[in-house]
Scaffold this motif. Structure first.
Motif, PDB file in Angstrom:
ATOM      1  N   ARG A   7       0.777  -1.032  -0.024  1.00  0.00           N
ATOM      2  CA  ARG A   7       0.020  -0.065   0.050  1.00  0.00           C
ATOM      3  C   ARG A   7       0.905   1.376  -0.183  1.00  0.00           C
ATOM      4  N   GLU A  14     -14.594   2.606   2.872  1.00  0.00           N
ATOM      5  CA  GLU A  14     -15.512   2.551   1.921  1.00  0.00           C
ATOM      6  C   GLU A  14     -16.709   2.123   2.458  1.00  0.00           C
ATOM      7  N   LEU A  37      -9.461  -7.982   2.937  1.00  0.00           N
ATOM      8  CA  LEU A  37      -9.656  -7.265   1.875  1.00  0.00           C
ATOM      9  C   LEU A  37     -11.413  -7.121   2.080  1.00  0.00           C
ATOM     10  N   HIS A  55     -12.471  -3.901  -9.686  1.00  0.00           N
ATOM     11  CA  HIS A  55     -12.008  -2.644 -10.251  1.00  0.00           C
ATOM     12  C   HIS A  55     -10.923  -2.646 -10.880  1.00  0.00           C
ATOM     13  N   GLY A  60     -11.318   1.107  -6.467  1.00  0.00           N
ATOM     14  CA  GLY A  60     -12.032   0.615  -5.389  1.00  0.00           C
ATOM     15  C   GLY A  60     -13.257   0.003  -5.712  1.00  0.00           C
ATOM     16  N   ARG A  61     -14.006  -0.939  -4.951  1.00  0.00           N
ATOM     17  CA  ARG A  61     -15.000  -1.551  -5.126  1.00  0.00           C
ATOM     18  C   ARG A  61     -16.165  -0.628  -5.671  1.00  0.00           C
ATOM     19  N   ASP A  63     -16.205   1.604  -7.692  1.00  0.00           N
ATOM     20  CA  ASP A  63     -16.069   1.913  -9.181  1.00  0.00           C
ATOM     21  C   ASP A  63     -16.965   0.832 -10.004  1.00  0.00           C
ATOM     22  N   THR A  82     -12.528  -5.057  -3.172  1.00  0.00           N
ATOM     23  CA  THR A  82     -11.377  -4.040  -3.248  1.00  0.00           C
ATOM     24  C   THR A  82     -10.118  -4.864  -3.138  1.00  0.00           C
ATOM     25  N   HIS A  86      -5.160  -1.503  -2.584  1.00  0.00           N
ATOM     26  CA  HIS A  86      -6.147  -0.468  -3.190  1.00  0.00           C
ATOM     27  C   HIS A  86      -7.202  -0.171  -2.331  1.00  0.00           C
ATOM     28  N   GLY A  87      -7.935   0.914  -2.645  1.00  0.00           N
ATOM     29  CA  GLY A  87      -8.947   1.232  -1.734  1.00  0.00           C
ATOM     30  C   GLY A  87      -8.596   1.854  -0.266  1.00  0.00           C
TER      31      GLY A  87
END
Length: 87
Positions: A7, A14, A37, A55, A60-61, A63, A82, A86-87
């Motif tokens: 990261r 989120e 996750l 995504h 991220g989710r 999207d 995600t 990410h995210g």
């Protein structure tokens, strides 16, 4: 490889989306190395094929919500994940 698996910033929150077309559930998927996750599960009809939405790079989710709306309307149980780092 290290740059693609670590990261580069803080975790972005989120929260569950408030959508009129589904009731999402918050899900956590744990990897073999202990990474957790985030995911949202959107239920569908039992006789429909489940769909996994992933995504693009840096996303991220959330999207994937437009695609999820289409799939849920067709009755498909849908999981939005995600990805790691990410995210």
């Amino acid at each position: 490889a290290d740059q693609l698996t670590r990261r580069h910033g803080p975790v972005r929150p989120e929260p569950l989306p408030a959508v009129a077309w589904a009731t999402p559930r918050d899900v956590r998927l744990e990897t073999a190395d202990g990474e957790r996750l985030g995911a949202w599960f959107l239920p569908g009809k039992a006789d429909r094929q489940p769909v996994l939405l992933l995504h693009g790079n840096g996303g991220g989710r959330a999207d994937c919500l437009d695609a999820a709306e289409f799939l849920v309307a067709a009755g498909h149980p849908t999981l939005l994940v995600t990805l790691r780092c990410h995210g």
